[in-house]
Motif scaffolding. Sequence first.
Motif, mmCIF file in Angstrom:
data_model
loop_
_atom_site.group_PDB
_atom_site.id
_atom_site.type_symbol
_atom_site.label_atom_id
_atom_site.label_comp_id
_atom_site.label_asym_id
_atom_site.label_seq_id
_atom_site.Cartn_x
_atom_site.Cartn_y
_atom_site.Cartn_z
ATOM 1 N N ILE A 5 0.849 -1.192 0.000
ATOM 2 C CA ILE A 5 0.000 0.000 0.000
ATOM 3 C C ILE A 5 0.886 1.244 0.000
ATOM 4 C CG2 ILE A 5 -1.793 1.261 1.251
ATOM 5 C CD1 ILE A 5 -2.429 -1.608 2.523
ATOM 6 N N LEU A 6 0.643 2.129 -0.965
ATOM 7 C CA LEU A 6 1.399 3.374 -1.074
ATOM 8 C C LEU A 6 0.435 4.548 -1.157
ATOM 9 C CD1 LEU A 6 2.782 1.188 -3.407
ATOM 10 C CD2 LEU A 6 4.613 2.809 -3.003
ATOM 11 N N SER A 7 0.765 5.618 -0.484
ATOM 12 C CA SER A 7 0.020 6.868 -0.560
ATOM 13 C C SER A 7 0.819 7.831 -1.428
ATOM 14 C CB SER A 7 -0.159 7.443 0.847
ATOM 15 O OG SER A 7 -0.694 8.742 0.788
ATOM 16 N N THR A 8 0.193 8.377 -2.481
ATOM 17 C CA THR A 8 0.934 9.205 -3.432
ATOM 18 C C THR A 8 0.305 10.576 -3.640
ATOM 19 O OG1 THR A 8 -0.302 8.278 -5.306
ATOM 20 C CG2 THR A 8 1.769 7.187 -4.707
ATOM 21 N N HIS A 9 1.150 11.497 -4.062
ATOM 22 C CA HIS A 9 0.715 12.814 -4.563
ATOM 23 C C HIS A 9 1.864 13.369 -5.400
ATOM 24 C CE1 HIS A 9 -1.192 16.655 -5.012
ATOM 25 N NE2 HIS A 9 -0.089 17.254 -4.576
ATOM 26 N N ASN A 10 1.668 13.394 -6.703
ATOM 27 C CA ASN A 10 2.680 13.883 -7.651
ATOM 28 C C ASN A 10 4.019 13.165 -7.447
ATOM 29 O OD1 ASN A 10 0.838 15.616 -8.814
ATOM 30 N ND2 ASN A 10 1.458 17.367 -7.590
ATOM 31 N N ASP A 11 3.961 11.840 -7.467
ATOM 32 C CA ASP A 11 5.146 11.004 -7.237
ATOM 33 C C ASP A 11 5.496 10.165 -8.464
ATOM 34 O OD1 ASP A 11 5.789 11.514 -4.416
ATOM 35 O OD2 ASP A 11 3.811 10.655 -4.026
ATOM 36 N N GLU A 12 5.287 10.702 -9.645
ATOM 37 C CA GLU A 12 5.441 9.944 -10.886
ATOM 38 C C GLU A 12 6.765 9.187 -10.974
ATOM 39 O OE1 GLU A 12 6.068 11.030 -15.616
ATOM 40 O OE2 GLU A 12 5.295 12.551 -14.242
ATOM 41 N N MET A 13 7.883 9.877 -10.901
ATOM 42 C CA MET A 13 9.193 9.224 -11.071
ATOM 43 C C MET A 13 9.517 8.318 -9.887
ATOM 44 S SD MET A 13 10.213 9.908 -14.027
ATOM 45 C CE MET A 13 11.839 9.208 -13.894
ATOM 46 N N ALA A 14 9.270 8.817 -8.672
ATOM 47 C CA ALA A 14 9.566 8.021 -7.481
ATOM 48 C C ALA A 14 8.756 6.728 -7.488
ATOM 49 C CB ALA A 14 9.270 8.835 -6.227
ATOM 50 N N LEU A 15 7.485 6.815 -7.845
ATOM 51 C CA LEU A 15 6.628 5.634 -7.854
ATOM 52 C C LEU A 15 7.120 4.604 -8.863
ATOM 53 C CD1 LEU A 15 4.071 4.236 -6.786
ATOM 54 C CD2 LEU A 15 2.798 5.388 -8.619
ATOM 55 N N ALA A 16 7.578 5.063 -10.016
ATOM 56 C CA ALA A 16 8.082 4.128 -11.027
ATOM 57 C C ALA A 16 9.243 3.312 -10.474
ATOM 58 C CB ALA A 16 8.515 4.895 -12.282
ATOM 59 N N HIS A 17 10.154 3.951 -9.744
ATOM 60 C CA HIS A 17 11.288 3.246 -9.155
ATOM 61 C C HIS A 17 10.835 2.309 -8.034
ATOM 62 C CE1 HIS A 17 14.317 5.294 -11.476
ATOM 63 N NE2 HIS A 17 13.782 6.458 -11.172
ATOM 64 N N ALA A 18 9.931 2.788 -7.187
ATOM 65 C CA ALA A 18 9.448 1.956 -6.077
ATOM 66 C C ALA A 18 8.754 0.706 -6.601
ATOM 67 C CB ALA A 18 8.502 2.768 -5.193
ATOM 68 N N LEU A 19 7.943 0.858 -7.637
ATOM 69 C CA LEU A 19 7.226 -0.289 -8.198
ATOM 70 C C LEU A 19 8.176 -1.264 -8.891
ATOM 71 C CD1 LEU A 19 4.046 1.469 -9.637
ATOM 72 C CD2 LEU A 19 4.247 0.137 -7.520
ATOM 73 N N ALA A 20 9.224 -0.746 -9.538
ATOM 74 C CA ALA A 20 10.190 -1.624 -10.212
ATOM 75 C C ALA A 20 10.838 -2.581 -9.215
ATOM 76 C CB ALA A 20 11.258 -0.785 -10.917
ATOM 77 N N ALA A 21 11.067 -2.108 -7.989
ATOM 78 C CA ALA A 21 11.690 -2.953 -6.965
ATOM 79 C C ALA A 21 10.756 -4.060 -6.483
ATOM 80 C CB ALA A 21 12.134 -2.094 -5.783
ATOM 81 N N LEU A 22 9.462 -3.932 -6.772
ATOM 82 C CA LEU A 22 8.487 -4.933 -6.344
ATOM 83 C C LEU A 22 8.256 -6.032 -7.388
ATOM 84 C CD1 LEU A 22 5.781 -2.554 -4.818
ATOM 85 C CD2 LEU A 22 7.581 -3.796 -3.599
ATOM 86 N N VAL A 23 8.737 -5.816 -8.603
ATOM 87 C CA VAL A 23 8.457 -6.747 -9.704
ATOM 88 C C VAL A 23 8.926 -8.171 -9.403
ATOM 89 C CG1 VAL A 23 8.994 -7.291 -12.119
ATOM 90 C CG2 VAL A 23 8.297 -4.975 -11.481
ATOM 91 N N PRO A 24 10.170 -8.394 -8.926
ATOM 92 C CA PRO A 24 10.571 -9.784 -8.657
ATOM 93 C C PRO A 24 9.680 -10.472 -7.615
ATOM 94 C CG PRO A 24 12.495 -8.354 -8.712
ATOM 95 C CD PRO A 24 11.283 -7.455 -8.730
ATOM 96 N N ALA A 25 9.249 -9.728 -6.602
ATOM 97 C CA ALA A 25 8.385 -10.313 -5.577
ATOM 98 C C ALA A 25 6.998 -10.623 -6.139
ATOM 99 C CB ALA A 25 8.273 -9.374 -4.386
ATOM 100 N N ALA A 26 6.523 -9.805 -7.065
ATOM 101 C CA ALA A 26 5.236 -10.083 -7.712
ATOM 102 C C ALA A 26 5.358 -11.305 -8.615
ATOM 103 C CB ALA A 26 4.771 -8.867 -8.507
ATOM 104 N N ALA A 27 6.500 -11.428 -9.297
ATOM 105 C CA ALA A 27 6.702 -12.553 -10.215
ATOM 106 C C ALA A 27 6.751 -13.883 -9.470
ATOM 107 C CB ALA A 27 7.993 -12.351 -11.011
ATOM 108 N N ASP A 28 7.297 -13.894 -8.250
ATOM 109 C CA ASP A 28 7.351 -15.168 -7.521
ATOM 110 C C ASP A 28 6.165 -15.369 -6.580
ATOM 111 O OD1 ASP A 28 7.865 -13.803 -5.137
ATOM 112 O OD2 ASP A 28 9.984 -14.337 -5.055
ATOM 113 N N GLY A 29 5.160 -14.500 -6.683
ATOM 114 C CA GLY A 29 3.923 -14.695 -5.943
ATOM 115 C C GLY A 29 3.914 -14.129 -4.538
ATOM 116 N N MET A 30 4.985 -13.479 -4.118
ATOM 117 C CA MET A 30 5.050 -12.916 -2.764
ATOM 118 C C MET A 30 4.148 -11.689 -2.637
ATOM 119 S SD MET A 30 6.462 -13.437 0.139
ATOM 120 C CE MET A 30 6.948 -12.641 1.659
#
Length: 197
Positions: A5-30
């Motif tokens: 869960i993330l709370s955002t406001h005008n976080d376009e670039m930061a959010l892209a980086h934060a979400l990229a770090a979650l991709v491996p965990a999403a891929a393995d079902g975590m």
Amino acid sequence: MISVILSTHNDEMALAHALAALVPAAADGMVREVIVVDARSTDDTLAVADAAGCKILPGTGDRGADLAAGAAKARSDWLLFLSPDVMLEPGWQREARDFIDRLAISGAGANRAASFRHANAGFGWRARLSEIRASVRSRLFASPSRMEGLLVSASLYRTVGGHRARPGNVDGDLARRIGRARLSFLRSRAVSRAAVA
């Protein structure tokens, strides 16, 4: 297993980086789902969240209320609250899985929470000083900041009343209600682009 869960406001670039770090965990079902609660961003934050397949909720701008709203929509047994300004370092999901598995094996149930170790992406002594200050505050006062993230069982989150709509440090308020005895500190780092006060 985990709803992020993330709370955002005008976080376009930061959010892209934060979400990229979650991709491996999403891929393995975590990571089962990512919920972005957005307080009327005027940049491309929502486009980034949508392209990543996040569930998007409208926010009010009150961070405590927004995080509570995201938690109310989460479908997993574990909740991970993150700031869009941090990236979890590679391999974080293995340590998080070990933490959750140890609780299940020990019979202690899911009555615990954990925080990551703060790291500042900057160079020089100021960045290192911010890391030391964050570490001391987290461990001495059992009060991790939003830059360190919080992994908490959904049942414990509900038991202690979740995030509250209030001014100030809503993360510290929640951590105090969880209590030092139920809070663990993981070795994995949450790398922040911003200094922690």
